[in-house]
Design an enzyme around this catalytic site. Structure first.
Site, mmCIF file in Angstrom:
data_model
loop_
_atom_site.group_PDB
_atom_site.id
_atom_site.type_symbol
_atom_site.label_atom_id
_atom_site.label_comp_id
_atom_site.label_asym_id
_atom_site.label_seq_id
_atom_site.Cartn_x
_atom_site.Cartn_y
_atom_site.Cartn_z
ATOM 1 N N LYS A 58 -11.942 -2.768 -34.522
ATOM 2 C CA LYS A 58 -12.506 -2.029 -35.655
ATOM 3 C C LYS A 58 -13.213 -0.775 -35.143
ATOM 4 C CE LYS A 58 -15.525 -2.909 -39.679
ATOM 5 N NZ LYS A 58 -16.330 -3.965 -40.335
ATOM 6 N N SER B 156 -15.009 -5.291 -45.065
ATOM 7 C CA SER B 156 -14.747 -3.942 -44.622
ATOM 8 C C SER B 156 -13.784 -3.840 -43.449
ATOM 9 C CB SER B 156 -16.068 -3.265 -44.241
ATOM 10 O OG SER B 156 -16.649 -3.918 -43.108
ATOM 11 N N SER C 191 -17.417 -9.316 -43.843
ATOM 12 C CA SER C 191 -16.356 -8.340 -43.617
ATOM 13 C C SER C 191 -15.200 -8.774 -42.728
ATOM 14 C CB SER C 191 -16.939 -7.059 -43.041
ATOM 15 O OG SER C 191 -17.398 -6.271 -44.084
HETATM 16 N N1 GLN Z 1 -18.794 -6.438 -48.560
HETATM 17 C C1 GLN Z 1 -20.061 -6.359 -47.900
HETATM 18 C C2 GLN Z 1 -20.665 -5.001 -48.062
HETATM 19 O O1 GLN Z 1 -20.057 -4.172 -48.659
HETATM 20 C C3 GLN Z 1 -19.946 -6.801 -46.492
HETATM 21 C C4 GLN Z 1 -19.779 -5.735 -45.495
HETATM 22 C C5 GLN Z 1 -19.787 -6.217 -44.100
HETATM 23 O O2 GLN Z 1 -19.809 -7.418 -43.818
HETATM 24 N N2 GLN Z 1 -19.800 -5.265 -43.198
HETATM 25 O O3 GLN Z 1 -21.752 -4.733 -47.636
#
Ligand code: GLN
Length: 481
Positions: free
Chosen positions: A71, A146, A170
């Site tokens: 990532k 994400s 994420s």
């Molecule tokens: N969907 C969550 C957010 O938008 C999780 C994001 C993450 O785990 N980086 O914050």
């Protein structure tokens, strides 16, 4: 040579040992697949040149010759680390994140940078400043987020494993939406050194692969104490693959969090997949106990506040002076800050910074931030109590299958509710894994297991036993064979 699409780490290692193919064949095949398919999928922001991939890694080690993708918020030395943001579009990392250093030492081939939501903020990978990533099972759907690029690349068989990051789900949520395995470890088990911070008290590197054993194989390389990270736990590396026998631990009790499984808005197909998986766990010898963790219902709200608060302070460092984009045509220092940030950040990131500053402001921190910390404490307490009665707990990973692009454009709250099942593990600091547990309309569904702090070995054992009893992980999206 036949295409090595969808080969697992274990299969590649066997192939190397028997001489069926070489790391060079595999890397070539992997890069060809990115060339062929990634125009459609958009998983990678960059695929590195073959020679440079090989040059920066050892040729021996437990992951020797095994390609993976990282990532783009985890630093790889001398590569760009953009966080899928314009503000860091040309930022080159001066060093390797600890996890990256360990992977290279064990011979892993890091083939590129995976797309993600900007600064890991989102549940669909739609907030990336550069491109969309598409769900390999249905290109009209999001891959989740994400870490959507990391996960879709594994789900489409382009690489056997990848790293994402986890702040609220994420890795697990996209893993569920793309039908693969996603692990979020105990807070502090994997070093955060070299991971661009979003909400530091919640952030962890997560691992994605197509089998539980492959996830364990990557975990044992990157887990363990790191003096460079002050929040790293004092535990040494251990084997996580050794205990994967296909059996669950003797006397295992699984707690079903009923208020979560039957929460409003959970898809019927999801509920019935969970019920089927409970049967499988029973057959494997587990005792099933229904429990309730009422504070989970407030998890998404607590996560919303704490993550924004920490994001606002973490992202203050992007000011046009030290990192990334610097606006031209400025007259004062304040002007430089304002213009650089206005040009560099996308709208989701800006919204989170504004909300974060609001919940931390003198007039509102008691009402929002401090209250959120109290409820977080309550969640920790309730999970601790639950783990006195049961060894692992079970919920869906996400409320439903993958959704369409822009599905929540007019209702951001629905997008935030994607985090309902997953953010609890981040807020409590415990490990959690998502594993494939079924399909609905040809789209994958994910099952989540969570355990107490540092119970990764047990969690992986249970997940592996479940996986061996079911066929879900063997399904692959036909378009990418
Ligand atoms: N969907 C969550 C957010 O938008 C999780 C994001 C993450 O785990 N980086 O914050």
């Amino acid at each position: 040579m036949e295409s090595l699409a969808f080969a697992t780490i274990q299969q590649l290692k066997t192939g190397y040992a028997t001489g069926a193919f070489t790391p060079n064949d595999v890397l070539q095949d992997c890069l060809n697949r990115f060339k062929t398919y990634d125009k459609k999928l958009g998983t990678a922001l960059e695929i590195f040149e073959q020679r440079s991939i090989v040059e920066c890694s050892n040729t021996t080690g437990s992951l020797a010759g095994i390609p993976g993708i990282i990532k783009d918020n985890i630093c790889q030395k001398e590569r760009i680390t953009s966080c899928a943001s314009k503000i860091l579009a040309n930022y080159r990392a001066p060093y390797d994140a600890t996890a990256i250093g360990r992977l290279k030492k064990e011979g892993a081939l890091l083939v590129g940078r995976a797309n993600c939501d900007e600064f890991a903020m989102g549940s669909s990978t739609e907030t990336s400043a550069f491109q969309k990533t598409f769900n390999p099972w249905d290109l009209s759907k999001v891959p989740g987020g994400s870490s959507g690029g990391s996960i879709a690349a594994v789900a489409a068989g382009l690489v056997p494993w990848s790293l994402g990051t986890e702040t609220g789900g994420s890795v697990r949520q996209p893993a569920a939406l793309c039908g693969i395995v996603g692990l979020k470890p105990t807070y502090g088990l994997i070093s955060r050194y070299g991971v661009v911070a979003y909400a530091s008290s919640l952030d962890q590197i997560g691992i994605a692969s197509r089998t539980v054993k492959d996830t364990a194989a990557v975990l044992e390389v990157i887990a363990g104490h790191d003096a460079a990270d002050a929040t790293s736990l004092g535990v040494s590396a251990q084997s996580y693959t050794a205990a994967l026998t296909g059996k669950i631990p003797e006397g295992l009790t699984v707690g079903i969090i009923t208020n979560a499984v039957y929460a409003p808005g959970v898809d019927k197909a999801m509920i019935s997949a969970v019920e089927d998986s409970i049967k499988v766990l029973r057959e494997l010898g587990a005792t099933i106990k229904e429990i309730s963790i009422p504070s989970m219902d407030y998890g998404a709200a607590v996560y919303f506040i704490i993550s924004r608060a920490e994001a606002a302070s973490n992202l203050a460092r992007f000011d046009g002076v030290r990192y990334g984009v610097r606006a031209d045509d400025v007259t004062t220092l304040a002007d430089l800050y304002q213009k650089s940030r206005a040009e560099g950040f996308g709208s989701e990131v800006k919204a989170r910074i504004i909300i974060g500053n609001y919940v931390l402001s003198a007039g509102h921190s008691k009402e929002f931030y401090l209250n959120a910390l109290k409820v977080q404490q309550l969640m920790r307490f309730e999970f601790q109590q639950a783990f006195k009665e049961v060894d692992v707990v079970l919920t869906p990973t996400a409320p439903s299958t993958a959704f369409s692009f822009d599905a929540f454009a007019d209702d951001k709250l629905q997008m935030d509710l994607q985090d309902y099942f997953t953010c609890a593990a981040n807020l409590v600091g415990i490990p959690a894994i998502s594993i494939p547990c079924g399909f609905s309309n040809n789209l994958p569904l994910g099952l989540q297991l969570m355990g107490p702090h540092l119970s990764e070995d047990r969690l992986l054992q249970v997940a592996h036993a479940y996986e061996q009893r079911t066929e879900w992980h063997k399904h692959t999206p036909q378009a990418f064979l």
